[in-house]
Design a protein around this motif. Structure first.
Motif, PDB file in Angstrom:
ATOM      1  N   PRO A  74      34.279  58.592  27.745  1.00 12.23           N
ATOM      2  CA  PRO A  74      34.965  59.367  28.387  1.00 12.23           C
ATOM      3  C   PRO A  74      36.450  59.849  27.709  1.00 12.23           C
ATOM      4  CG  PRO A  74      35.003  57.335  29.343  1.00 12.23           C
ATOM      5  CD  PRO A  74      33.977  57.300  28.161  1.00 12.23           C
ATOM      6  N   TYR A  75      36.913  61.040  27.844  1.00 15.00           N
ATOM      7  CA  TYR A  75      38.236  61.388  27.541  1.00 15.00           C
ATOM      8  C   TYR A  75      38.629  62.233  28.596  1.00 15.00           C
ATOM      9  CZ  TYR A  75      36.592  65.710  25.844  1.00 15.00           C
ATOM     10  OH  TYR A  75      35.879  67.098  25.408  1.00 15.00           O
ATOM     11  N   VAL A  76      40.105  62.541  28.711  1.00 16.36           N
ATOM     12  CA  VAL A  76      40.713  63.400  29.520  1.00 16.36           C
ATOM     13  C   VAL A  76      41.291  64.716  28.713  1.00 16.36           C
ATOM     14  CG1 VAL A  76      42.352  63.844  31.551  1.00 16.36           C
ATOM     15  CG2 VAL A  76      41.224  61.598  31.199  1.00 16.36           C
ATOM     16  N   ARG A  77      40.751  65.920  29.305  1.00 20.66           N
ATOM     17  CA  ARG A  77      41.332  67.136  28.918  1.00 20.66           C
ATOM     18  C   ARG A  77      42.393  67.580  29.792  1.00 20.66           C
ATOM     19  NH1 ARG A  77      40.028  71.201  25.155  1.00 20.66           N
ATOM     20  NH2 ARG A  77      40.526  73.439  25.776  1.00 20.66           N
ATOM     21  N   VAL A  78      43.498  68.131  29.637  1.00 23.58           N
ATOM     22  CA  VAL A  78      44.599  68.633  30.460  1.00 23.58           C
ATOM     23  C   VAL A  78      45.031  69.855  29.846  1.00 23.58           C
ATOM     24  CG1 VAL A  78      47.006  68.465  31.390  1.00 23.58           C
ATOM     25  CG2 VAL A  78      45.464  66.387  30.838  1.00 23.58           C
ATOM     26  N   VAL A  79      45.048  71.060  30.984  1.00 19.96           N
ATOM     27  CA  VAL A  79      45.079  72.314  30.805  1.00 19.96           C
ATOM     28  C   VAL A  79      45.851  72.812  31.975  1.00 19.96           C
ATOM     29  CG1 VAL A  79      43.829  74.613  30.691  1.00 19.96           C
ATOM     30  CG2 VAL A  79      42.606  72.528  29.855  1.00 19.96           C
ATOM     31  N   PRO A  80      47.002  73.456  31.298  1.00 19.85           N
ATOM     32  CA  PRO A  80      47.878  74.115  32.457  1.00 19.85           C
ATOM     33  C   PRO A  80      47.244  75.599  32.922  1.00 19.85           C
ATOM     34  CG  PRO A  80      49.089  73.909  30.237  1.00 19.85           C
ATOM     35  CD  PRO A  80      47.752  73.429  30.174  1.00 19.85           C
ATOM     36  N   VAL A  81      47.656  75.606  34.197  1.00 19.59           N
ATOM     37  CA  VAL A  81      46.968  76.674  34.875  1.00 19.59           C
ATOM     38  C   VAL A  81      48.176  77.494  35.409  1.00 19.59           C
ATOM     39  CG1 VAL A  81      45.669  77.537  36.838  1.00 19.59           C
ATOM     40  CG2 VAL A  81      44.986  75.451  35.678  1.00 19.59           C
ATOM     41  N   SER A  82      48.087  79.026  35.081  1.00 19.00           N
ATOM     42  CA  SER A  82      49.314  79.982  35.378  1.00 19.00           C
ATOM     43  C   SER A  82      48.986  80.428  37.087  1.00 19.00           C
ATOM     44  CB  SER A  82      48.964  81.295  34.748  1.00 19.00           C
ATOM     45  OG  SER A  82      47.823  81.953  35.173  1.00 19.00           O
ATOM     46  N   ARG A  83      50.027  80.898  37.226  1.00 18.58           N
ATOM     47  CA  ARG A  83      50.027  81.477  38.905  1.00 18.58           C
ATOM     48  C   ARG A  83      49.020  82.316  39.132  1.00 18.58           C
ATOM     49  NH1 ARG A  83      54.912  79.622  41.024  1.00 18.58           N
ATOM     50  NH2 ARG A  83      56.562  79.231  39.540  1.00 18.58           N
ATOM     51  N   SER A  84      48.532  83.092  38.137  1.00 17.14           N
ATOM     52  CA  SER A  84      47.460  83.960  38.496  1.00 17.14           C
ATOM     53  C   SER A  84      46.082  83.205  38.593  1.00 17.14           C
ATOM     54  CB  SER A  84      47.336  84.944  37.616  1.00 17.14           C
ATOM     55  OG  SER A  84      47.090  84.466  36.286  1.00 17.14           O
ATOM     56  N   GLY A  85      46.096  81.902  37.944  1.00 12.68           N
ATOM     57  CA  GLY A  85      44.670  81.013  38.370  1.00 12.68           C
ATOM     58  C   GLY A  85      44.351  81.070  36.785  1.00 12.68           C
ATOM     59  N   THR A  86      44.927  81.545  35.578  1.00 11.01           N
ATOM     60  CA  THR A  86      44.084  81.848  34.400  1.00 11.01           C
ATOM     61  C   THR A  86      44.682  80.259  33.698  1.00 11.01           C
ATOM     62  OG1 THR A  86      44.318  84.097  34.437  1.00 11.01           O
ATOM     63  CG2 THR A  86      44.145  82.719  32.332  1.00 11.01           C
ATOM     64  N   LYS A  87      43.517  79.764  33.324  1.00 15.89           N
ATOM     65  CA  LYS A  87      43.569  78.433  32.476  1.00 15.89           C
ATOM     66  C   LYS A  87      44.205  78.695  31.148  1.00 15.89           C
ATOM     67  CE  LYS A  87      39.904  76.063  34.509  1.00 15.89           C
ATOM     68  NZ  LYS A  87      38.615  75.364  34.270  1.00 15.89           N
ATOM     69  N   ILE A  88      45.553  78.141  30.480  1.00 18.89           N
ATOM     70  CA  ILE A  88      45.960  78.377  29.555  1.00 18.89           C
ATOM     71  C   ILE A  88      45.556  77.554  28.353  1.00 18.89           C
ATOM     72  CG2 ILE A  88      48.240  78.714  28.332  1.00 18.89           C
ATOM     73  CD1 ILE A  88      49.393  78.859  31.185  1.00 18.89           C
ATOM     74  N   LYS A  89      44.436  77.720  27.918  1.00 21.35           N
ATOM     75  CA  LYS A  89      43.517  76.954  26.809  1.00 21.35           C
ATOM     76  C   LYS A  89      44.250  76.551  25.683  1.00 21.35           C
ATOM     77  CE  LYS A  89      39.275  78.024  29.379  1.00 21.35           C
ATOM     78  NZ  LYS A  89      37.826  78.547  28.987  1.00 21.35           N
ATOM     79  N   ASN A  90      45.117  77.425  25.172  1.00 20.82           N
ATOM     80  CA  ASN A  90      45.745  77.019  23.855  1.00 20.82           C
ATOM     81  C   ASN A  90      46.806  76.086  24.149  1.00 20.82           C
ATOM     82  OD1 ASN A  90      47.413  78.751  25.328  1.00 20.82           O
ATOM     83  ND2 ASN A  90      48.142  79.799  23.475  1.00 20.82           N
ATOM     84  N   ARG A  91      47.092  75.679  25.378  1.00 21.25           N
ATOM     85  CA  ARG A  91      48.047  74.563  25.488  1.00 21.25           C
ATOM     86  C   ARG A  91      47.411  73.294  26.126  1.00 21.25           C
ATOM     87  NH1 ARG A  91      52.895  75.041  24.207  1.00 21.25           N
ATOM     88  NH2 ARG A  91      53.648  73.961  25.863  1.00 21.25           N
ATOM     89  N   ALA A  92      46.104  73.218  25.842  1.00 17.99           N
ATOM     90  CA  ALA A  92      45.233  71.931  26.332  1.00 17.99           C
ATOM     91  C   ALA A  92      45.524  70.675  25.391  1.00 17.99           C
ATOM     92  CB  ALA A  92      43.780  72.292  26.082  1.00 17.99           C
ATOM     93  N   ILE A  93      45.792  69.466  25.943  1.00 20.27           N
ATOM     94  CA  ILE A  93      45.781  68.568  25.379  1.00 20.27           C
ATOM     95  C   ILE A  93      44.932  67.712  25.622  1.00 20.27           C
ATOM     96  CG2 ILE A  93      48.296  68.726  24.458  1.00 20.27           C
ATOM     97  CD1 ILE A  93      49.246  67.153  26.911  1.00 20.27           C
ATOM     98  N   GLU A  94      44.598  66.375  25.190  1.00 26.09           N
ATOM     99  CA  GLU A  94      43.612  65.374  25.188  1.00 26.09           C
ATOM    100  C   GLU A  94      43.830  64.009  25.126  1.00 26.09           C
ATOM    101  OE1 GLU A  94      40.403  66.711  22.928  1.00 26.09           O
ATOM    102  OE2 GLU A  94      39.886  68.546  24.257  1.00 26.09           O
ATOM    103  N   THR A  95      43.306  63.109  25.774  1.00 25.95           N
ATOM    104  CA  THR A  95      43.600  61.674  25.483  1.00 25.95           C
ATOM    105  C   THR A  95      42.533  61.378  24.338  1.00 25.95           C
ATOM    106  OG1 THR A  95      41.771  60.878  27.040  1.00 25.95           O
ATOM    107  CG2 THR A  95      44.330  61.087  27.943  1.00 25.95           C
ATOM    108  N   ALA A  96      42.659  60.005  24.039  1.00 26.91           N
ATOM    109  CA  ALA A  96      41.649  59.643  22.916  1.00 26.91           C
ATOM    110  C   ALA A  96      40.267  59.290  23.545  1.00 26.91           C
ATOM    111  CB  ALA A  96      42.155  58.311  22.304  1.00 26.91           C
ATOM    112  N   VAL A  97      39.278  59.239  23.021  1.00 28.19           N
ATOM    113  CA  VAL A  97      37.791  59.018  23.467  1.00 28.19           C
ATOM    114  C   VAL A  97      37.712  57.416  23.519  1.00 28.19           C
ATOM    115  CG1 VAL A  97      35.340  59.283  23.226  1.00 28.19           C
ATOM    116  CG2 VAL A  97      37.188  61.077  22.793  1.00 28.19           C
ATOM    117  N   VAL A  98      37.401  56.909  24.703  1.00 32.13           N
ATOM    118  CA  VAL A  98      36.970  55.531  24.865  1.00 32.13           C
ATOM    119  C   VAL A  98      35.264  55.382  24.571  1.00 32.13           C
ATOM    120  CG1 VAL A  98      37.330  53.406  26.218  1.00 32.13           C
ATOM    121  CG2 VAL A  98      38.832  55.324  26.279  1.00 32.13           C
TER     122      VAL A  98
END
Length: 142
Positions: A74-98
């Motif tokens: 597992p790892y966690v991927r965090v993606v900001p979501v705009s007010r219109s509901g669109t995921k801002i994928k180019n701003r995604a960040i991730e934890t390390a894989v365990v």
């Protein structure tokens, strides 16, 4: 000692009738707590407000076992979501894989800057990392 009322009256007498009328309207509006129009130099443009966001992922428990070994990577991927509901994928960040566990311990801070005027929420998805096939979601929250 100067009486402020007298000063105001003396100033208003030195003005033209149009200036006096405008001044009195402004004073009446101010006395009533009403602001008329915008102050000089203020535009009606909303400037972006940027926030520094830190999310701490401590651990996961009882995650789904997606691998043949009975565990996940597992790892966690965090993606900001705009007010219109669109995921801002180019701003995604991730934890390390365990590797090979269903109870990962990350104890990791993910930090990023967001434009608060356009972003509404953050979506976090726990993923199973795979070397030879597509990564699989284990769950998410927003």
């Amino acid at each position: 000692y100067e009486d402020p009322k007298i000063n105001i009256r003396q100033q208003s007498l030195a003005m033209s009738p149009e200036e006096r009328k405008k001044s009195m309207e402004g004073k009446r509006a101010a006395a009533a707590g009403v602001q008329r129009g915008r102050p000089k130099g203020v535009k009606a443009v909303r400037k972006p407000e940027y926030w520094d966001v830190t999310i701490t992922f401590i651990r996961g428990m009882d995650l789904l076992a997606k691998d043949e070994t009975g565990t996940s990577d597992p790892y966690v991927r965090v993606v900001p979501v705009s007010r219109s509901g669109t995921k801002i994928k180019n701003r995604a960040i991730e934890t390390a894989v365990v590797e090979e566990t269903c109870a990962p311990s990350w104890d990791e801070d993910l930090k990023f800057v967001v434009d608060a005027t356009h972003m509404a929420s953050i979506e976090a998805t726990v993923m199973d990392s795979n070397r030879h096939k597509e990564h699989e979601p284990l769950g998410s929250f927003q």
